[in-house]
Design a protein around this motif. Sequence first.
Motif, short mmCIF file in Angstrom:
data_model
loop_
_atom_site.label_atom_id
_atom_site.label_comp_id
_atom_site.label_asym_id
_atom_site.label_seq_id
_atom_site.Cartn_x
_atom_site.Cartn_y
_atom_site.Cartn_z
N LYS A 5 0.88 -1.20 0.10
CA LYS A 5 -0.21 -0.13 -0.15
C LYS A 5 0.76 1.01 -0.15
N LEU A 6 0.71 1.91 -0.99
CA LEU A 6 1.46 3.18 -1.09
C LEU A 6 0.83 4.27 -0.19
N THR A 7 1.71 4.90 0.44
CA THR A 7 1.03 6.07 1.56
C THR A 7 2.19 7.14 1.28
N GLU A 8 1.42 8.31 1.82
CA GLU A 8 2.15 9.76 1.62
C GLU A 8 3.36 9.70 2.42
N GLU A 9 3.17 8.83 3.80
CA GLU A 9 4.36 8.92 4.62
C GLU A 9 5.54 8.19 3.78
N LEU A 10 5.39 7.11 3.28
CA LEU A 10 6.36 6.27 2.71
C LEU A 10 7.06 7.12 1.53
N VAL A 11 6.14 7.71 0.62
CA VAL A 11 6.94 8.61 -0.24
C VAL A 11 7.85 9.74 0.25
N ALA A 12 7.17 10.31 1.51
CA ALA A 12 8.00 11.34 1.90
C ALA A 12 9.21 10.91 2.45
N GLU A 13 9.24 9.57 3.15
CA GLU A 13 10.49 8.97 3.82
C GLU A 13 11.71 8.62 2.74
N ILE A 14 11.05 8.22 1.53
CA ILE A 14 11.94 7.87 0.37
C ILE A 14 12.65 9.08 0.02
N LEU A 16 13.04 11.85 1.59
CA LEU A 16 14.04 12.40 2.47
C LEU A 16 15.37 11.48 2.48
N LEU A 17 15.33 10.35 2.26
CA LEU A 17 16.37 9.22 2.20
C LEU A 17 17.31 9.68 0.81
N ILE A 18 16.55 10.02 -0.23
CA ILE A 18 17.29 10.40 -1.52
C ILE A 18 17.92 11.72 -1.37
N TYR A 19 17.33 12.71 -0.77
CA TYR A 19 17.97 13.99 -0.46
C TYR A 19 19.19 13.82 0.26
N ASN A 20 19.06 12.82 1.48
CA ASN A 20 20.37 12.95 2.29
C ASN A 20 21.27 11.83 1.62
N GLN A 21 20.98 11.11 0.71
CA GLN A 21 21.87 10.19 0.08
C GLN A 21 22.25 9.09 0.89
N GLN A 25 20.28 2.61 3.60
CA GLN A 25 18.76 2.46 4.15
C GLN A 25 17.76 2.34 2.65
N LEU A 26 17.94 3.00 1.83
CA LEU A 26 17.14 2.97 0.63
C LEU A 26 16.99 1.41 0.03
N GLU A 27 18.34 0.86 -0.16
CA GLU A 27 18.27 -0.38 -0.56
C GLU A 27 17.70 -1.34 0.25
N GLY A 28 18.01 -1.31 1.84
CA GLY A 28 17.30 -2.30 2.66
C GLY A 28 15.66 -1.81 2.55
N LEU A 29 15.22 -0.69 2.32
CA LEU A 29 13.82 -0.71 2.35
C LEU A 29 13.17 -1.15 0.87
N TYR A 35 8.81 -5.39 -7.84
CA TYR A 35 9.35 -4.14 -8.79
C TYR A 35 8.16 -3.37 -9.20
N ALA A 36 7.06 -4.10 -9.44
CA ALA A 36 5.54 -3.24 -9.50
C ALA A 36 5.36 -2.15 -8.77
N ASP A 37 5.64 -2.53 -7.35
CA ASP A 37 5.48 -1.68 -6.35
C ASP A 37 6.71 -0.60 -6.35
N VAL A 38 7.60 -0.87 -6.60
CA VAL A 38 8.74 0.08 -6.74
C VAL A 38 8.29 1.02 -7.78
N ALA A 39 7.92 0.54 -8.69
CA ALA A 39 7.45 1.44 -10.21
C ALA A 39 6.40 2.61 -9.56
N GLU A 40 5.58 2.01 -8.62
CA GLU A 40 4.43 2.69 -8.29
C GLU A 40 5.02 3.83 -7.33
N ILE A 41 6.06 3.60 -6.64
CA ILE A 41 6.49 4.57 -5.75
C ILE A 41 7.26 5.59 -6.55
#
Length: 450
Positions: A5-14, A16-21, A25-29, A35-41
Amino acid sequence: MTPFKLTEELVAEIKLLIYNQEDVQLEGLLNEVHYADVAEIINELAAEEATYLIKLLDSDKTSDVLTEVDDDLREAILGNLSSKEIAEELEELDTDDAVDIIAELSEERQQEVISNIEDEEHKEEIKELLKYAEDTAGGLMAKELVKVYDTWTVAGCLRRIRGQAEEVTRVHSVYVVNKQDELVGRLSLKDLIVAKNEKKIADIYISNVDYVNVEDNVEDVAKVMSKYDLEAIPVVDNSKTLLGRITIDDIVDVLKEEADKDYQLAAGITQDVEADDSIIELTRARLPWLFLGLVGGVGAFLIMEGFQDTFNKYAVLFFFTPLIAAMAGNVGVQSSAIIVQGLANDDVKGSINRRLIKEMLLAALNGTILALFLFFFVWVTKGDVNTAFAISASLVVVIIVAGLIGTFVPLFLNKQGIDPAIATGPFITTSNDIFGILIYFWIAKMVLGI
């Protein structure tokens, strides 16, 4: 397994992780996410953020992700990747998916990407598939399949199948060919497993196999696979040489695209557009049919102006004009929608005349029932039998004509090679509005003796 389930909180977290490089953590998440869910993100990210993730994650996942993301975003991502990086993604994909992606690039960029593909066999197969038109079986097929020769023994066949199956995502069928690589049949896995090792494939294969020609239209391919409930179908050339296969997931994509296109045509949108497209693109898609509606409105005005004397003597006719126009449009759209659906499913057979006669009888029945109700309504409310008869008689004729137009137009367009779905939208509505108003006033004028 809990559905993703895609949520605004998950998108915001990702984000932020991208911004801070925070790569670890991104790989672990995301590594365990489908892959279809990653595409949705990724569809919720900016192009730069999406590119960052594509470069970070392994190509065996991101290659599939690229096939699922929105077209515009994929175009932006590909623009941010080097030719070598794109080639690495394509190496992980089946040839049909790889061709779908590389076809979106310019010819110059295509050559650069292809030159960076290290797997020579994969490279040559992609180059071959690029030669076929997008709307043909060749443009839809994949080269990955399991193929055996009729001269092989069961034991030798099993060894070779194991090697081939490593390159095939799903083994739907095993195809049998002769020495000339001509398709001669298919192989049942059950028969293969229970057969003795020394037995020849020629003795156990099934000669009855459905196939399509490489030049066949994708819509015809979809009809064949739907009719025979096939999960995959082989593709051959005019010499019946086995070239590739088409799987059900590709056909589902074709049907979805066709349904989207027909829905937009029915709504009066002439181009394939999405809600997020630019105002200019949306205007270009919508304006032609809106202009047709404007022309139809002007035509209706001119017709009504020509019956001004009728209005002056029987003003009540004016108030029933919207009803007549609406009924004409509704009946026309109903008739055309049934025909278009039948054409799409290959259910419309027989002569056009027979179809028109059936529609005329149906329209006459529906029109008579509705006209009786309208006759009593006008008679009771206005107290004039002649006016009630004029309006209700007009309604019957208008419904019959609208039904005939709604039936004939899509059949005619289909005969001319034009998508009949265009007949379910504003084209039918506008034309029936004009004819409906003209017939309405003409009959009313005759009945009332004006």
